[in-house]
Design an enzyme around this catalytic site. Sequence first.
Site, PDB file in Angstrom:
ATOM      1  N   GLU A   1      12.596  -2.007  -4.530  1.00 32.24           N
ATOM      2  CA  GLU A   1      11.886  -3.179  -4.449  1.00 32.24           C
ATOM      3  C   GLU A   1      11.390  -3.810  -6.287  1.00 32.24           C
ATOM      4  O   GLU A   1      11.907  -5.033  -6.208  1.00 32.24           O
ATOM      5  CB  GLU A   1      10.819  -3.287  -3.293  1.00 32.24           C
ATOM      6  CG  GLU A   1       9.582  -2.595  -4.114  1.00 32.24           C
ATOM      7  CD  GLU A   1       8.230  -3.024  -3.882  1.00 32.24           C
ATOM      8  OE1 GLU A   1       7.393  -2.374  -3.796  1.00 32.24           O
ATOM      9  OE2 GLU A   1       8.131  -4.212  -3.165  1.00 32.24           O
TER      10      GLU A   1
ATOM     11  N   ARG B   1      -7.924 -13.961 -11.090  1.00 29.05           N
ATOM     12  CA  ARG B   1      -7.724 -13.058 -10.371  1.00 29.05           C
ATOM     13  C   ARG B   1      -8.415 -12.836  -9.541  1.00 29.05           C
ATOM     14  O   ARG B   1      -8.515 -11.681  -8.357  1.00 29.05           O
ATOM     15  CB  ARG B   1      -9.440 -11.814 -10.876  1.00 29.05           C
ATOM     16  CG  ARG B   1      -9.722 -12.565 -12.300  1.00 29.05           C
ATOM     17  CD  ARG B   1     -11.195 -12.327 -12.696  1.00 29.05           C
ATOM     18  NE  ARG B   1     -11.960 -11.348 -12.475  1.00 29.05           N
ATOM     19  CZ  ARG B   1     -12.042 -10.169 -13.696  1.00 29.05           C
ATOM     20  NH1 ARG B   1     -11.371  -9.981 -14.573  1.00 29.05           N
ATOM     21  NH2 ARG B   1     -13.206  -9.352 -13.100  1.00 29.05           N
TER      22      ARG B   1
ATOM     23  N   LYS C   1       4.383 -11.337  -0.886  1.00 28.84           N
ATOM     24  CA  LYS C   1       3.296 -10.254  -1.397  1.00 28.84           C
ATOM     25  C   LYS C   1       2.439  -9.914   0.292  1.00 28.84           C
ATOM     26  O   LYS C   1       1.726  -9.020   0.236  1.00 28.84           O
ATOM     27  CB  LYS C   1       1.998 -10.660  -2.653  1.00 28.84           C
ATOM     28  CG  LYS C   1       0.960 -10.210  -2.180  1.00 28.84           C
ATOM     29  CD  LYS C   1       1.212  -8.332  -3.207  1.00 28.84           C
ATOM     30  CE  LYS C   1       0.025  -7.462  -3.541  1.00 28.84           C
ATOM     31  NZ  LYS C   1       0.558  -7.138  -3.408  1.00 28.84           N
TER      32      LYS C   1
ATOM     33  N   CYS D   1     -14.103 -10.211  -8.685  1.00 24.39           N
ATOM     34  CA  CYS D   1     -15.099 -11.545  -9.164  1.00 24.39           C
ATOM     35  C   CYS D   1     -14.837 -11.651 -10.448  1.00 24.39           C
ATOM     36  O   CYS D   1     -14.663 -10.891 -11.038  1.00 24.39           O
ATOM     37  CB  CYS D   1     -16.268 -11.383  -8.442  1.00 24.39           C
ATOM     38  SG  CYS D   1     -17.097 -11.044  -7.041  1.00 24.39           S
TER      39      CYS D   1
ATOM     40  N   GLU E   1       6.958   6.755  -1.159  1.00 23.25           N
ATOM     41  CA  GLU E   1       6.928   5.696  -1.583  1.00 23.25           C
ATOM     42  C   GLU E   1       7.450   5.029  -2.724  1.00 23.25           C
ATOM     43  O   GLU E   1       7.731   4.282  -3.563  1.00 23.25           O
ATOM     44  CB  GLU E   1       5.206   5.999  -2.246  1.00 23.25           C
ATOM     45  CG  GLU E   1       4.640   5.374  -3.152  1.00 23.25           C
ATOM     46  CD  GLU E   1       4.878   3.294  -2.817  1.00 23.25           C
ATOM     47  OE1 GLU E   1       5.464   3.687  -1.792  1.00 23.25           O
ATOM     48  OE2 GLU E   1       4.080   2.602  -2.643  1.00 23.25           O
TER      49      GLU E   1
ATOM     50  N   ASN F   1     -20.005  -9.207 -10.139  1.00 17.92           N
ATOM     51  CA  ASN F   1     -19.541  -8.011  -9.464  1.00 17.92           C
ATOM     52  C   ASN F   1     -19.594  -7.589  -9.874  1.00 17.92           C
ATOM     53  O   ASN F   1     -20.395  -6.922 -10.328  1.00 17.92           O
ATOM     54  CB  ASN F   1     -17.607  -8.603 -10.802  1.00 17.92           C
ATOM     55  CG  ASN F   1     -17.063  -7.850 -10.942  1.00 17.92           C
ATOM     56  OD1 ASN F   1     -16.481  -7.574  -9.819  1.00 17.92           O
ATOM     57  ND2 ASN F   1     -16.316  -8.206 -11.513  1.00 17.92           N
ATOM     58  N   GLY F   2     -18.991  -6.278  -8.377  1.00 18.56           N
ATOM     59  CA  GLY F   2     -19.483  -5.080  -8.656  1.00 18.56           C
ATOM     60  C   GLY F   2     -20.092  -5.165  -6.911  1.00 18.56           C
ATOM     61  O   GLY F   2     -19.894  -5.767  -5.999  1.00 18.56           O
TER      62      GLY F   2
ATOM     63  N   LYS G   1       9.200   1.665  -4.368  1.00 21.09           N
ATOM     64  CA  LYS G   1       8.515   1.010  -5.554  1.00 21.09           C
ATOM     65  C   LYS G   1      10.376   0.912  -5.909  1.00 21.09           C
ATOM     66  O   LYS G   1      10.535  -0.197  -7.041  1.00 21.09           O
ATOM     67  CB  LYS G   1       8.292   2.053  -6.704  1.00 21.09           C
ATOM     68  CG  LYS G   1       6.536   2.120  -5.740  1.00 21.09           C
ATOM     69  CD  LYS G   1       5.846   1.089  -6.279  1.00 21.09           C
ATOM     70  CE  LYS G   1       5.649   0.047  -4.740  1.00 21.09           C
ATOM     71  NZ  LYS G   1       5.014  -0.037  -4.020  1.00 21.09           N
TER      72      LYS G   1
ATOM     73  N   TRP H   1     -14.786 -12.244  -4.571  1.00 24.02           N
ATOM     74  CA  TRP H   1     -14.591 -12.074  -3.816  1.00 24.02           C
ATOM     75  C   TRP H   1     -14.557 -10.418  -3.001  1.00 24.02           C
ATOM     76  O   TRP H   1     -15.240  -9.768  -3.365  1.00 24.02           O
ATOM     77  CB  TRP H   1     -12.919 -10.875  -5.041  1.00 24.02           C
ATOM     78  CG  TRP H   1     -12.211 -10.193  -4.027  1.00 24.02           C
ATOM     79  CD1 TRP H   1     -12.732  -8.894  -3.889  1.00 24.02           C
ATOM     80  CD2 TRP H   1     -10.915 -10.185  -3.518  1.00 24.02           C
ATOM     81  NE1 TRP H   1     -11.632  -7.803  -2.988  1.00 24.02           N
ATOM     82  CE2 TRP H   1     -10.279  -8.682  -3.168  1.00 24.02           C
ATOM     83  CE3 TRP H   1     -10.013 -11.100  -3.060  1.00 24.02           C
ATOM     84  CZ2 TRP H   1      -9.116  -8.564  -2.374  1.00 24.02           C
ATOM     85  CZ3 TRP H   1      -8.322 -10.819  -3.465  1.00 24.02           C
ATOM     86  CH2 TRP H   1      -8.151  -9.545  -2.319  1.00 24.02           C
TER      87      TRP H   1
ATOM     88  N   HIS I   1      20.248  19.233   5.160  1.00 20.96           N
ATOM     89  CA  HIS I   1      21.241  18.985   6.359  1.00 20.96           C
ATOM     90  C   HIS I   1      22.212  17.435   6.980  1.00 20.96           C
ATOM     91  O   HIS I   1      22.313  17.331   7.088  1.00 20.96           O
ATOM     92  CB  HIS I   1      20.419  18.947   7.424  1.00 20.96           C
ATOM     93  CG  HIS I   1      19.242  20.514   7.332  1.00 20.96           C
ATOM     94  ND1 HIS I   1      19.929  20.825   8.337  1.00 20.96           N
ATOM     95  CD2 HIS I   1      18.069  20.532   7.779  1.00 20.96           C
ATOM     96  CE1 HIS I   1      19.254  21.933   8.477  1.00 20.96           C
ATOM     97  NE2 HIS I   1      17.700  21.907   8.204  1.00 20.96           N
TER      98      HIS I   1
HETATM   99  O1  M6R Z   1      -0.707  -6.610   2.690  1.00 22.90           O
HETATM  100  P1  M6R Z   1      -0.054  -5.038   3.429  1.00 22.90           P
HETATM  101  O2  M6R Z   1      -0.840  -3.462   3.168  1.00 22.90           O
HETATM  102  O3  M6R Z   1       0.298  -5.240   4.980  1.00 22.90           O
HETATM  103  O4  M6R Z   1       1.967  -5.280   3.455  1.00 22.90           O
HETATM  104  C1  M6R Z   1       3.051  -4.218   3.562  1.00 22.90           C
HETATM  105  C2  M6R Z   1       4.106  -4.184   2.943  1.00 22.90           C
HETATM  106  O5  M6R Z   1       4.131  -5.373   3.388  1.00 22.90           O
HETATM  107  C3  M6R Z   1       3.783  -3.776   1.780  1.00 22.90           C
HETATM  108  O6  M6R Z   1       2.937  -2.578   1.413  1.00 22.90           O
HETATM  109  C4  M6R Z   1       5.339  -3.956   0.659  1.00 22.90           C
HETATM  110  O7  M6R Z   1       6.120  -2.515   1.381  1.00 22.90           O
HETATM  111  C5  M6R Z   1       4.531  -3.759  -0.826  1.00 22.90           C
HETATM  112  N1  M6R Z   1       5.767  -5.531  -1.288  1.00 22.90           N
HETATM  113  C6  M6R Z   1       5.085  -2.822  -1.438  1.00 22.90           C
HETATM  114  O8  M6R Z   1       5.218  -2.314  -2.358  1.00 22.90           O
END
Ligand code: M6R
Length: 629
Positions: free
Chosen positions: A505, A27, A624, A2, A498, A105-106, A502, A79, A521
């Site tokens: 992307e 935010r 996003k 928030c 993961e 907030n919290g 990262k 939020w 393998h």
């Molecule tokens: O909002 P969501 O957690 O459902 O999103 C899932 C993926 O689209 C998301 O985690 C995506 O892989 C990210 N950009 C990774 O950093």
Amino acid sequence: MCGIVGYVGPQDALDVVLEGLRRLEYRGYDSAGVAVRVGNGASGELASAKKAGKLANLEKVLADQPLPSSTIGIGHTRWATHGGPTDRNAHPHLSADGRVAVIHNGIIENFAALRTECEKRGIEFSSETDTEVVAHLLAAAYDEAPAGVDRFAEAMRAVCRRLEGAFTLVATHADEPDTVVAARRNSPLVVGVGETADGTPEYFLGSDVAAFIAHTREARELGQDQVVEIDRARGLTVTDFSGAPAEPKAYTVDWDAAAAEKGGYDWFMLKEIAEQPRAVADTLLGRLGEHGELVLDEVRLSDQELRDIDKVFVVACGTAYHAGLIAKYAIEHWTRIPVEVEVASEFRYRDPVLDRSTLVVVISQSGETMDTLMALRHAKDQKARVLAICNANGSTIPRESDAVLYTHAGPEVAVASTKGFTTQVVACYLVGLFLAQVRGLKYEDEVAAIVEDLRALPDKVAEVLEQMEPVRALGRSLADANTILFLGRHVAFPVALEGALKLKELAYIHAEGFAAGELKHGPIALIDQGTPVIVVVPSPRSRESVHGKVVSNIQEVRARGARTIVIAEEGDEDVVPYADHVIRVPRTPTLLAPVVTTVPLQVLACEIADTRGYDVDQPRNLAKSVTVE
Ligand code: M6R
């Protein structure tokens, strides 16, 4: 989370507060509201307005029904955590007598008990929030506090002594023409100290300096468990919750408005990486009930329905899918229920075997990912039970689920998920423990012991973050790589996936994550002279010599020319002879280690992308929230 703004000074408070809220929009929020204190002399009134949706909705309300002009005001962008993003749940919240307005907030962990206490006194609540309880308690404490210059602050201190959890609170009172009080525990609050062109003092409150940077750069940072009273004539008085005087830390902000939004970081992603200790702590807030029972946010399933579950699917996309892979280890270990993990876009097309005794755990930061939503709907059509792990309160996925655990990580702005991921992993542990407890497989004290280990994670993540300078330097040295490979075993395997995601992307470098044992393998053929290989090493205390096998894997790749970068626990000396670089992380129980070991990989990807000159927050081709299938 928030956004909070407060103002005491000669200017029109509503203008200042609305401008502050606009600067806090970054935010993320789902409703907004303001309150001002009006009237001359000691006895005045409060006027307020609030509305779900964006600030424009609130501004429309204010245009139709303008508030009287005032020089004291507070404002909030919410939020949602407790209670959906509706008009009623928007802040400010007023006491039953309308004399106190509060923004927050919290998360107030003990709000349920306090709410019951207020209801017994005949107070009717008008929202589902944890915040409203503070308005009622503050009004009562004000009436009971001795009349005097700091009556309002004394009332706030008395209330804060009763609250558990995390909070920044700002309040105004109809009987206080010159004073706003605020308090903080575990949530941020800064005070801005300025003066107008004619030298009249003015004071601002903000959840961060972006709220007032257009007016002043002179700031005071409040310490933990402190109350600040801002009085037009007497200025600032800071005390702790017992009333002992305290000295706020004074500093001058040297950021411009854009930097202030990012908390001084170059990228939102870096800010969100740094927020992880707080975000993980917030995911864990209020999870242990009075009798040691684990508490989710919403459960529309009976204990019997939960006990009947004989199969779990975890379904998610991207980073959330990696959190799901970690969930499998924890849920199977603690509950002995078989768990399958699947990417959401594949799930429904292969006609999975689902029925009433299947639990489908869907994980989504945004709560709007179309692939995950469609998988959820398919599961429900087949009569399976659905439990959502989600960050965005009020989004579609939790709304359509039978049970919900919110991660409370606060808005994630950067496209690459960071605090979204680590809090999802923590939420998965909580779900595993919840199922084990409901099925009678874990005693309360066993759950409490694991929750203690979970509660140690924020400090461990903070420790990792303090040691990131060499990792950044390493990142810069890797910026020209064509391929980077990531290896891990057991829970470190999803961490390797993961780390690779990262890097792909953000830095657009070919990266792949492998289960370290699979290397021989096939993928080992990829290794050439100097190929960077990042190995996430499990704890030396992990079962069945997983650790020893990974150390052998490091030797195998190094023997073929790889440049080995090893993430290993403090004190793990076995890796040293075979590592070109060692990144140390604190000792952590094996299952919980991903929350700690992922952090250097986030920092590394961010640094490599930045060195290559890419937009870290908005990588090419990505969105996003992916709302198409
Ligand atoms: O909002 P969501 O957690 O459902 O999103 C899932 C993926 O689209 C998301 O985690 C995506 O892989 C990210 N950009 C990774 O950093």
